[in-house]
Design an enzyme around this catalytic site. Sequence first.
Site, PDB file in Angstrom:
ATOM      1  N   ASP A   1     -11.328   3.121   3.983  1.00  0.00           N
ATOM      2  CA  ASP A   1     -11.774   1.724   3.926  1.00  0.00           C
ATOM      3  C   ASP A   1     -13.301   1.640   3.834  1.00  0.00           C
ATOM      4  OD1 ASP A   1      -9.904  -0.287   3.758  1.00  0.00           O
ATOM      5  OD2 ASP A   1      -9.462  -0.322   5.912  1.00  0.00           O
TER       6      ASP A   1
ATOM      7  N   LYS B   1       0.842  -1.206   0.000  1.00  0.00           N
ATOM      8  CA  LYS B   1       0.000   0.000   0.000  1.00  0.00           C
ATOM      9  C   LYS B   1       0.876   1.254   0.000  1.00  0.00           C
ATOM     10  CE  LYS B   1      -3.906  -2.293   2.173  1.00  0.00           C
ATOM     11  NZ  LYS B   1      -4.558  -2.713   3.427  1.00  0.00           N
TER      12      LYS B   1
ATOM     13  N   GLN C   1      -4.733  -1.257   9.524  1.00  0.00           N
ATOM     14  CA  GLN C   1      -4.658  -2.621   8.982  1.00  0.00           C
ATOM     15  C   GLN C   1      -5.257  -3.614   9.989  1.00  0.00           C
ATOM     16  OE1 GLN C   1      -3.412  -3.434   5.825  1.00  0.00           O
ATOM     17  NE2 GLN C   1      -4.206  -5.479   6.297  1.00  0.00           N
TER      18      GLN C   1
END
Length: 301
Positions: A121, A54, A98
């Site tokens: 997200d 990422k 994460q």
Amino acid sequence: MAATVIDGTQVAADVVETVKRETAKLVKDTGVVPGIAVVIVGEDPASQVYVRSKGKRAEECGFKSVTHRLDASTAEADLLALIAELNADPSIHGILVQLPLPKQIDEGKVIQEIAPEKDVDGFHFINVGKLGTGELETAYVPCTPAGSMVLIRRTLGKSDLSGLNAVVVGRSNIVGKPMANLLLAANATVTIAHSRTRDLPALARTADILVAAVGRPEMIKADWIKPGACVIDVGINRIDAPELGEGKTRLVGDVAYGECAAVAGSITPVPRGVGPMTIAMLMANTLTGACRAAGVEPPAY
Ligand code: NDP
């Protein structure tokens, strides 16, 4: 006739190219540099790999990219304090924590502490609610279903899915439910199936668009597929592959690819299908956040 293979790697590269180009334009026109902060707690090896890729992809896109690596023993209060700091930092437009988090930290609580306008997200209740009510202009949509939707739109060559039946197998909050909401917003007639669904093969055969997000290797067989259907396989399952040598494994989806490709009109492979779209859409969501902060219309994908 064999199905068209949907090349997720190529579509993801195209999305990233758009992000790069539009980022350069945003910086030139407004001086705003998209910023993403990725927070990882602990040493989970798979998470470390994801976080590295990422960060790398964000830099490629021309973003400011910061990674916060916290010790596995980090207290929940310390993680929340970091999130508060990132929420208040105007150079950060996207915050990604994460998952999974270590046991002492309540994941749900952490997600709800991320400012909704930085929740790239799309897991915050505000963004879930916006997607559910069709407020797509201001929502963040979770990256995997958002990427799947880009593949469907580009494969079928249209954004309006009026008259098409879609069946989503799986009802998780990160894939199945948001996928169903996106398809509904695009005017498809949507059914969500799950482990308690009766006669799933018959239901699947009604689908012009079949999305599999189950986590069961090659569960969906050729006789579940309506001839000509668009099949999107979100599943990523690692199975033993003795044919490749002792102790070897390989990745397969939730769809028995070979046999289903003989019936479907189009199908995503695993790997190189939905997988690469997830990070690409994370970049797209971060740029969207920066555009919104700068008062500029974000690009479409
Ligand atoms: P979850 O385990 O959260 O959800 C699985 C869903 O499948 C549940 O709704 C479950 O039903 C349903 N299900 C399980 N068994 C059956 C069955 N026999 N028949 C019908 N439905 C069944 O998984 P996720 O949604 O998080 O992930 C799904 C898959 O997608 C996984 O393989 C995961 O690795 C992959 N994935 C891939 C990503 C990517 O980037 N490509 C990103 C995220 C996930 P019930 O609710 O009734 O239990």
